[in-house]
Design an enzyme around this catalytic site. Structure first.
Site, PDB file in Angstrom:
ATOM      1  N   ARG A 195     -11.910  16.838  -9.991  1.00  0.00           N
ATOM      2  CA  ARG A 195     -10.489  16.003 -10.780  1.00  0.00           C
ATOM      3  C   ARG A 195      -8.737  16.836 -10.065  1.00  0.00           C
ATOM      4  O   ARG A 195      -7.996  16.416 -10.364  1.00  0.00           O
ATOM      5  CB  ARG A 195     -10.338  15.849 -12.026  1.00  0.00           C
ATOM      6  CG  ARG A 195      -8.823  15.421 -12.747  1.00  0.00           C
ATOM      7  CD  ARG A 195      -9.899  14.825 -14.277  1.00  0.00           C
ATOM      8  NE  ARG A 195     -10.489  14.740 -14.604  1.00  0.00           N
ATOM      9  CZ  ARG A 195      -9.981  15.532 -15.723  1.00  0.00           C
ATOM     10  NH1 ARG A 195      -9.288  16.198 -16.261  1.00  0.00           N
ATOM     11  NH2 ARG A 195     -11.310  15.679 -16.809  1.00  0.00           N
TER      12      ARG A 195
ATOM     13  N   TYR B 228       9.887  -2.166  -5.782  1.00  0.00           N
ATOM     14  CA  TYR B 228       8.456  -2.491  -5.353  1.00  0.00           C
ATOM     15  C   TYR B 228       7.957  -3.861  -6.509  1.00  0.00           C
ATOM     16  O   TYR B 228       8.271  -2.944  -8.201  1.00  0.00           O
ATOM     17  CB  TYR B 228       7.677  -1.245  -4.790  1.00  0.00           C
ATOM     18  CG  TYR B 228       6.259  -2.168  -4.799  1.00  0.00           C
ATOM     19  CD1 TYR B 228       5.278  -2.543  -4.118  1.00  0.00           C
ATOM     20  CD2 TYR B 228       4.601  -1.718  -5.921  1.00  0.00           C
ATOM     21  CE1 TYR B 228       4.429  -3.128  -3.676  1.00  0.00           C
ATOM     22  CE2 TYR B 228       3.402  -1.979  -5.797  1.00  0.00           C
ATOM     23  CZ  TYR B 228       3.806  -2.600  -4.780  1.00  0.00           C
ATOM     24  OH  TYR B 228       1.948  -3.363  -4.776  1.00  0.00           O
TER      25      TYR B 228
ATOM     26  N   ASP C 131      10.746   5.979  -3.850  1.00  0.00           N
ATOM     27  CA  ASP C 131       9.874   5.217  -3.266  1.00  0.00           C
ATOM     28  C   ASP C 131       9.994   5.696  -2.084  1.00  0.00           C
ATOM     29  O   ASP C 131      11.130   5.066  -1.739  1.00  0.00           O
ATOM     30  CB  ASP C 131       9.102   4.571  -3.902  1.00  0.00           C
ATOM     31  CG  ASP C 131       8.654   3.148  -3.339  1.00  0.00           C
ATOM     32  OD1 ASP C 131       7.540   3.633  -2.424  1.00  0.00           O
ATOM     33  OD2 ASP C 131       7.011   2.511  -4.259  1.00  0.00           O
TER      34      ASP C 131
ATOM     35  N   LYS D 260       0.191   2.487   2.609  1.00  0.00           N
ATOM     36  CA  LYS D 260       0.839   1.809   3.794  1.00  0.00           C
ATOM     37  C   LYS D 260       1.406   2.995   5.127  1.00  0.00           C
ATOM     38  O   LYS D 260      -0.304   2.946   5.476  1.00  0.00           O
ATOM     39  CB  LYS D 260       2.054   1.993   3.484  1.00  0.00           C
ATOM     40  CG  LYS D 260       2.132   0.780   1.626  1.00  0.00           C
ATOM     41  CD  LYS D 260       1.650  -0.589   2.130  1.00  0.00           C
ATOM     42  CE  LYS D 260       1.369  -1.100   0.256  1.00  0.00           C
ATOM     43  NZ  LYS D 260       2.453  -0.734  -0.230  1.00  0.00           N
TER      44      LYS D 260
HETATM   45  C1  LIG Z   1       2.445  -0.838  -1.770  1.00  0.00           C
HETATM   46  C2  LIG Z   1       3.351  -0.729  -2.596  1.00  0.00           C
HETATM   47  C3  LIG Z   1       3.529   0.847  -3.488  1.00  0.00           C
HETATM   48  C4  LIG Z   1       2.419   0.333  -4.541  1.00  0.00           C
HETATM   49  O1  LIG Z   1       1.044   1.308  -3.849  1.00  0.00           O
HETATM   50  P1  LIG Z   1      -0.416   1.319  -4.059  1.00  0.00           P
HETATM   51  O2  LIG Z   1      -0.412   2.103  -3.611  1.00  0.00           O
HETATM   52  O3  LIG Z   1      -0.667  -0.258  -3.232  1.00  0.00           O
HETATM   53  O4  LIG Z   1      -0.391   1.448  -5.173  1.00  0.00           O
HETATM   54  C5  LIG Z   1       4.547   0.929  -3.977  1.00  0.00           C
HETATM   55  N1  LIG Z   1       5.972   1.279  -3.528  1.00  0.00           N
HETATM   56  C6  LIG Z   1       5.826   0.603  -2.648  1.00  0.00           C
HETATM   57  C7  LIG Z   1       7.241   0.308  -2.223  1.00  0.00           C
HETATM   58  C8  LIG Z   1       4.662  -0.154  -1.799  1.00  0.00           C
HETATM   59  O5  LIG Z   1       4.782  -1.253  -0.549  1.00  0.00           O
END
Ligand SMILES: *Cc1c(COP(=O)(O)O)cnc(C)c1O
Length: 383
Positions: free
Chosen positions: A54, A107, A178, A203
């Site tokens: 963890r 997001y 992000d 992604k």
């Molecule tokens: C998909 C996404 C997230 C969230 O990520 P997960 O791995 O699905 O939790 C956050 N920010 C952006 C810009 C995204 O496209």
């Protein structure tokens, strides 16, 4: 070994477990101690070694070190998802009574986390247009955090990250971004003065639509606090197998990003010239590369003229699959109509200010001419 270019960083590893060119998957929950002294030194902090997965796992650690190198930060920490990375990072800097400033069009699940969880914890969130640095500066006094995403989700607005992060610093606030859209190949926000860089590794970092994961990169101090005081209790750790898949995906990240950029721009250009398309929202099409952004990924949106029936367009596509997410090898399409209904329906207090005629595309790694044939035939079928 010293490498500053992403292409070289992803090809080589710092650790060579038994000289293997690919690190092993440490598929174990715990690591035992050799002696009482070994255990004592570890728990008193004199020695850093894995104890329980963890907190620390060597495969996960190899991924974290590679991300820190790519993002040019001191350290990084893996998470079970992008949302675990976002919620853990935000919760590490706010307490009840605090206020944060966020750019618009983050997001949608980050927005829902702010609206549906932070507000219940008595943390208020003010949204500003990140393109307007004066508006950001006006909102900042007293705020603990400036939360950024550039380009933004759905609308693909580009912000002056260096300027906004400097404003946050003047007000003693932490800046967080992000960076999933650009990946560290096309944008390294820490070099622009951003304190904390977050990714949905589901992604482009993973790149093959086979893993859900997240990662946070930042200073040794910030990541140390996240690892020591947040991750153990919220528990959203990254698994060793997922970290191994991510390390595998990262090997080709720079090569994939070049291809997403090339095909994405080719398709965006053709859409911009199409008589049934009224706007294309692509961060670098037809404009100078914004400061700090050195390339474009394959995700953008566009708007149809009222003559195009969007459900018919969806059903006429063949190569583009109808689906959320993005960043993998496959091309995807999602109409804003669906997301508007999901987030900002008539009984919802939530807002999703995106036009109804907007469609988001992820241009994958298929042949760009084949993709264009698919799109243009689907538009013809929807008139
Ligand atoms: C998909 C996404 C997230 C969230 O990520 P997960 O791995 O699905 O939790 C956050 N920010 C952006 C810009 C995204 O496209």
């Amino acid at each position: 070994m010293s490498a500053s270019s992403p292409a070289t960083t992803v090809a080589h590893d710092e650790h060579h477990f038994a000289n293997a060119v690919v690190p092993p998957i440490f598929q174990n929950s715990l690591f035992t101690f050799n002696s009482f002294a070994d255990m004592e030194e570890t728990y008193s902090g004199k020695k850093v070694r894995p104890v329980y997965s963890r907190g620390l796992n060597p495969t996960v650690r190899a991924f974290e070190e590679k991300i820190a190198k790519l993002e040019k930060t001191e350290d990084a920490l893996g998470f079970a998802s992008g949302m675990a990375a976002i919620s853990s990072s935000v919760l590490s800097v706010v307490k009840p009574g605090d206020r944060i400033v966020s750019v618009e069009h983050v997001y949608p699940d980050a927005y829902r986390f702010f609206e549906m969880m932070l507000k219940d914890l008595n943390v208020s969130v003010e949204y500003v247009d990140g393109r307007d640095s004066d508006a950001v500066a006006k909102a900042m006094p007293g705020a603990k955090l400036l939360y950024l995403e550039s380009p933004t989700s759905w609308t693909f607005h580009v912000h002056d990250i260096a300027k906004l992060c400097a404003i946050a610093r003047e007000h003693g606030a932490v800046s967080m971004i992000d960076n999933s859209w650009a990946s560290p190949v096309f944008q390294q926000p820490a070099t622009l003065g951003c304190d904390v860089v977050i990714h949905s590794a589901s992604k482009y970092l993973g790149g093959h639509s086979d893993v859900v994961a997240g990662v946070v990169a930042g200073s040794r101090d910030f990541i140390g606090r996240l690892r020591g005081q947040i991750l153990p209790y919220l528990g959203g750790k990254l698994s060793a197998f997922d970290a191994w898949l991510l390390l595998r995906g990262l090997r080709t990240l720079p090569a994939r990003m070049r291809e997403h950029q090339r095909s994405g721009l080719a398709i965006a250009q053709k859409l911009a010239a199409h008589p049934e398309v009224t706007a294309v929202h692509h961060p670098t099409l037809g404009r100078n590369m914004p400061d700090g952004l050195t390339g474009a990924s394959g995700l953008f949106s566009f708007e149809f003229s009222p003559r195009v029936n969007i459900p018919l367009f969806c059903d006429a596509l063949g190569l583009f699959k109808i689906g959320v997410s993005w960043g993998g090898h496959e091309s995807l399409m999602v109409p804003a109509l669906i997301t508007r209904a999901q987030i900002g329906g008539p009984n919802s207090a939530l807002r999703f200010n995106v036009p109804e005629n907007l469609v988001r595309l992820h241009v994958g790694l298929e042949d760009a001419d084949d993709l264009w044939s698919d799109l243009s035939a689907a538009i013809d079928a929807a008139l």
